[in-house]
Design a protein around this motif. Structure first.
Motif, mmCIF file in Angstrom:
data_model
loop_
_atom_site.group_PDB
_atom_site.id
_atom_site.type_symbol
_atom_site.label_atom_id
_atom_site.label_comp_id
_atom_site.label_asym_id
_atom_site.label_seq_id
_atom_site.Cartn_x
_atom_site.Cartn_y
_atom_site.Cartn_z
ATOM 1 N N ARG A 37 0.833 -1.213 0.000
ATOM 2 C CA ARG A 37 0.000 0.000 0.000
ATOM 3 C C ARG A 37 0.861 1.254 0.000
ATOM 4 O O ARG A 37 0.545 2.237 -0.668
ATOM 5 N N ALA A 38 1.955 1.221 0.752
ATOM 6 C CA ALA A 38 2.862 2.373 0.765
ATOM 7 C C ALA A 38 3.497 2.574 -0.600
ATOM 8 O O ALA A 38 3.639 3.712 -1.079
ATOM 9 N N ALA A 39 3.870 1.474 -1.248
ATOM 10 C CA ALA A 39 4.468 1.575 -2.586
ATOM 11 C C ALA A 39 3.462 2.098 -3.600
ATOM 12 O O ALA A 39 3.803 2.906 -4.479
ATOM 13 N N LEU A 40 2.200 1.656 -3.503
ATOM 14 C CA LEU A 40 1.169 2.145 -4.414
ATOM 15 C C LEU A 40 0.910 3.634 -4.211
ATOM 16 O O LEU A 40 0.684 4.375 -5.180
ATOM 17 N N PHE A 41 0.959 4.088 -2.954
ATOM 18 C CA PHE A 41 0.785 5.512 -2.704
ATOM 19 C C PHE A 41 1.932 6.320 -3.319
ATOM 20 O O PHE A 41 1.704 7.352 -3.966
ATOM 21 N N ALA A 42 3.156 5.848 -3.123
ATOM 22 C CA ALA A 42 4.308 6.545 -3.701
ATOM 23 C C ALA A 42 4.235 6.552 -5.222
ATOM 24 O O ALA A 42 4.544 7.567 -5.864
ATOM 25 N N LEU A 43 3.792 5.430 -5.799
ATOM 26 C CA LEU A 43 3.662 5.362 -7.253
ATOM 27 C C LEU A 43 2.569 6.303 -7.748
ATOM 28 O O LEU A 43 2.700 6.923 -8.815
ATOM 29 N N SER A 44 1.488 6.453 -6.981
ATOM 30 C CA SER A 44 0.415 7.383 -7.353
ATOM 31 C C SER A 44 0.922 8.819 -7.336
ATOM 32 O O SER A 44 0.594 9.617 -8.228
ATOM 33 N N CYS A 45 1.713 9.168 -6.328
ATOM 34 C CA CYS A 45 2.294 10.520 -6.276
ATOM 35 C C CYS A 45 3.228 10.751 -7.448
ATOM 36 O O CYS A 45 3.242 11.841 -8.042
ATOM 37 N N LEU A 46 4.015 9.733 -7.799
ATOM 38 C CA LEU A 46 4.908 9.855 -8.956
ATOM 39 C C LEU A 46 4.105 10.042 -10.235
ATOM 40 O O LEU A 46 4.466 10.860 -11.098
ATOM 41 N N ALA A 47 2.996 9.312 -10.365
ATOM 42 C CA ALA A 47 2.144 9.459 -11.545
ATOM 43 C C ALA A 47 1.508 10.840 -11.589
ATOM 44 O O ALA A 47 1.355 11.427 -12.673
ATOM 45 N N LEU A 48 1.140 11.388 -10.430
ATOM 46 C CA LEU A 48 0.579 12.743 -10.383
ATOM 47 C C LEU A 48 1.617 13.766 -10.838
ATOM 48 O O LEU A 48 1.302 14.687 -11.611
ATOM 49 N N ILE A 49 2.851 13.619 -10.389
ATOM 50 C CA ILE A 49 3.920 14.533 -10.793
ATOM 51 C C ILE A 49 4.149 14.446 -12.305
ATOM 52 O O ILE A 49 4.249 15.460 -13.002
ATOM 53 N N PHE A 50 4.220 13.219 -12.802
ATOM 54 C CA PHE A 50 4.481 13.034 -14.233
ATOM 55 C C PHE A 50 3.317 13.571 -15.065
ATOM 56 O O PHE A 50 3.534 14.220 -16.099
ATOM 57 N N SER A 51 2.091 13.340 -14.618
ATOM 58 C CA SER A 51 0.916 13.853 -15.343
ATOM 59 C C SER A 51 0.907 15.371 -15.340
ATOM 60 O O SER A 51 0.586 16.009 -16.357
ATOM 61 N N PHE A 52 1.258 15.959 -14.212
ATOM 62 C CA PHE A 52 1.300 17.421 -14.130
ATOM 63 C C PHE A 52 2.348 17.987 -15.076
ATOM 64 O O PHE A 52 2.108 18.996 -15.750
ATOM 65 N N LEU A 53 3.521 17.346 -15.135
ATOM 66 C CA LEU A 53 4.577 17.825 -16.026
ATOM 67 C C LEU A 53 4.159 17.712 -17.492
ATOM 68 O O LEU A 53 4.467 18.595 -18.298
ATOM 69 N N ILE A 54 3.457 16.640 -17.832
ATOM 70 C CA ILE A 54 2.970 16.500 -19.199
ATOM 71 C C ILE A 54 1.993 17.621 -19.528
ATOM 72 O O ILE A 54 2.081 18.269 -20.588
ATOM 73 N N CYS A 55 1.042 17.873 -18.613
ATOM 74 C CA CYS A 55 0.060 18.931 -18.856
ATOM 75 C C CYS A 55 0.735 20.298 -18.969
ATOM 76 O O CYS A 55 0.393 21.095 -19.850
ATOM 77 N N ARG A 56 1.694 20.585 -18.094
ATOM 78 C CA ARG A 56 2.366 21.885 -18.139
ATOM 79 C C ARG A 56 3.167 22.047 -19.414
ATOM 80 O O ARG A 56 3.200 23.129 -20.011
ATOM 81 N N SER A 57 3.829 20.981 -19.854
ATOM 82 C CA SER A 57 4.598 21.081 -21.093
ATOM 83 C C SER A 57 3.684 21.293 -22.300
ATOM 84 O O SER A 57 4.055 21.985 -23.248
ATOM 85 N N VAL A 58 2.472 20.716 -22.248
ATOM 86 C CA VAL A 58 1.527 20.898 -23.348
ATOM 87 C C VAL A 58 0.987 22.326 -23.365
ATOM 88 O O VAL A 58 1.009 23.004 -24.402
ATOM 89 N N VAL A 59 0.503 22.807 -22.217
ATOM 90 C CA VAL A 59 -0.170 24.110 -22.194
ATOM 91 C C VAL A 59 0.802 25.275 -22.324
ATOM 92 O O VAL A 59 0.393 26.377 -22.710
ATOM 93 N N SER A 60 2.079 25.065 -22.011
ATOM 94 C CA SER A 60 3.047 26.155 -22.127
ATOM 95 C C SER A 60 3.775 26.156 -23.470
ATOM 96 O O SER A 60 4.603 27.022 -23.719
#
Length: 387
Positions: free
Chosen positions: A207-230
């Motif tokens: 469960r701890a690993a899944l939480f860390a992986l979810s945070c990593l996915a959130l960071i990566f998704s945010f970076l993708i969105c920022r690179s697209v919109v900018s």
């Protein structure tokens, strides 16, 4: 997508947001695993799973903000892509149960044995391999979004009509997945998961690993969105949002831009659903309910449409409020409170929480130089330090 492009697209607020998410992704699992139970700083396992669910919702909110906040596509059926990603991961988890099921069948899940299925349906083949399931998490929502978007955008369906047919799409999937003969567990869905990549799904470390992986996915998704919109692409998306007819007149293939960003958004929603399922422990047709997609739009509106950070924060804040208010005497009135929240934000904070804050901060910055120039014109200068 180069590292320079990613760092160039980040402002101070985005950097702070990513730093907080990264800190949570590291400190919360360490607190859960290393500190003794009952310690003041120890995060219980149930909270790790609950907050992991919030992070998955934040990824879903980012995917909606990308198309609604920056391209003007209001999808009221994005929960369908979230659920499809969840079902793809759920099918992998069901194949990992093997002989540990109630009926002990090494191939067929329990619900298929109960319904007297004789063999595994063709569309279940390959889901015993994690890489194939991970590919389907992206491919299935992306394919549906591409086909749906190609038909809708080429027909120039926009506005409320597009919102209605997206809701019709998710409702059709809801009815299909409720059927027992559809091969996905019917009303009960998929549950009783045991392992993921050979690790016990219920274990604290998993469960701890899944939480860390979810945070990593959130960071990566945010970076993708920022690179697209900018990027230049993002500028075209904003132009389509604000003046679609003018953008088409200038020679831009509006349908292609919409189709790309809609498909990308669906893939992000599928990843959110795939991370959601092992942390919650179940996926059923209720995830296709149109109300879930509408609620996700409310998260974005509350946090701030067209801000990305606001969309993620809105998802976390609203779902925390939902958890808090649905566990007490106010539980029967939660939907009324959610509707009232949306109305109040629309009337009082039309740009959302983060959007209003950004507008206020920008206005205060503009007032400072204006006040300084006015003071200089009046002959008022700041006193100098005595030598």
């Amino acid at each position: 997508m180069t590292p320079h492009m990613l760092t160039r697209s980040l402002d101070r607020g985005a950097a702070i947001f990513l730093a907080i998410v990264a800190a949570c992704g590291i400190l919360i699992p360490l607190s859960n695993l290393l500190l003794p139970a009952g310690s003041f700083l120890q995060v219980p396992t149930y909270l790790v799973a609950l907050w992991g669910k919030y992070v998955c919702y934040a990824i879903l909110a980012l995917s909606i903000d990308l198309i609604w906040g920056y391209c003007g596509i209001l999808s009221l059926g994005h929960g369908a892509f979230f659920a499809l990603g969840g079902y793809a991961m759920g099918m992998y988890l069901m194949r990992q149960i093997g002989t540990r099921g109630v009926y002990g069948n090494p191939i067929l899940p329990d619900f298929m044995v109960f319904l007297n299925w004789q063999k595994l349906p063709w569309y279940w083949h390959g889901f015993d391999m994690f890489w194939f399931a991970a590919l389907m998490v992206l491919f299935v929502p992306g394919l549906l979004a591409f086909c749906f978007g190609w038909l809708a955008f080429r027909s120039r369906v926009t506005g409320v009509y597009l919102s209605i047919i997206t809701q019709a799409m998710t409702y059709a999937l809801l009815l299909a997945f409720f059927r027992n003969d559809f091969g996905f567990g019917g009303n009960n869905g998929l549950t009783d998961f045991k392992d993921i990549l050979g690790l016990n799904v219920q274990a604290e470390g998993t469960r701890a690993a899944l939480f860390a992986l979810s945070c990593l996915a959130l960071i990566f998704s945010f970076l993708i969105c920022r690179s697209v919109v900018s990027s230049k692409l993002g500028k075209v998306l904003i132009a389509i949002r604000d003046a679609e007819s003018r953008s088409r007149f200038l020679g831009y293939r509006v349908e292609s831009y919409k189709l790309f960003v809609f498909t990308l958004s669906a893939c992000m929603a599928g990843v959110a659903g795939a991370l959601y399922v092992p942390q919650v422990g179940i996926i059923n047709p209720s995830e296709f309910a149109p109300g879930n997609s509408i609620e996700a739009v409310i998260w974005v509106a509350v946090g701030g449409r067209g801000t990305l950070v606001g969309a993620a924060l809105g998802a976390i804040v609203v779902n925390y409020a939902k958890t808090f208010f649905t566990s007490g005497v106010l539980a029967p009135y939660w939907l009324f409170m959610l509707g009232a929240l949306f109305i109040l934000v629309t009337l009082l904070l039309p740009k959302g929480i983060v959007g209003t804050f950004n507008a206020w901060r920008g206005a205060s910055r503009e007032r400072r130089p204006a006040a300084a120039s006015a003071a200089a014109e009046d002959g008022v200068t700041e006193p100098k330090m005595a030598e």
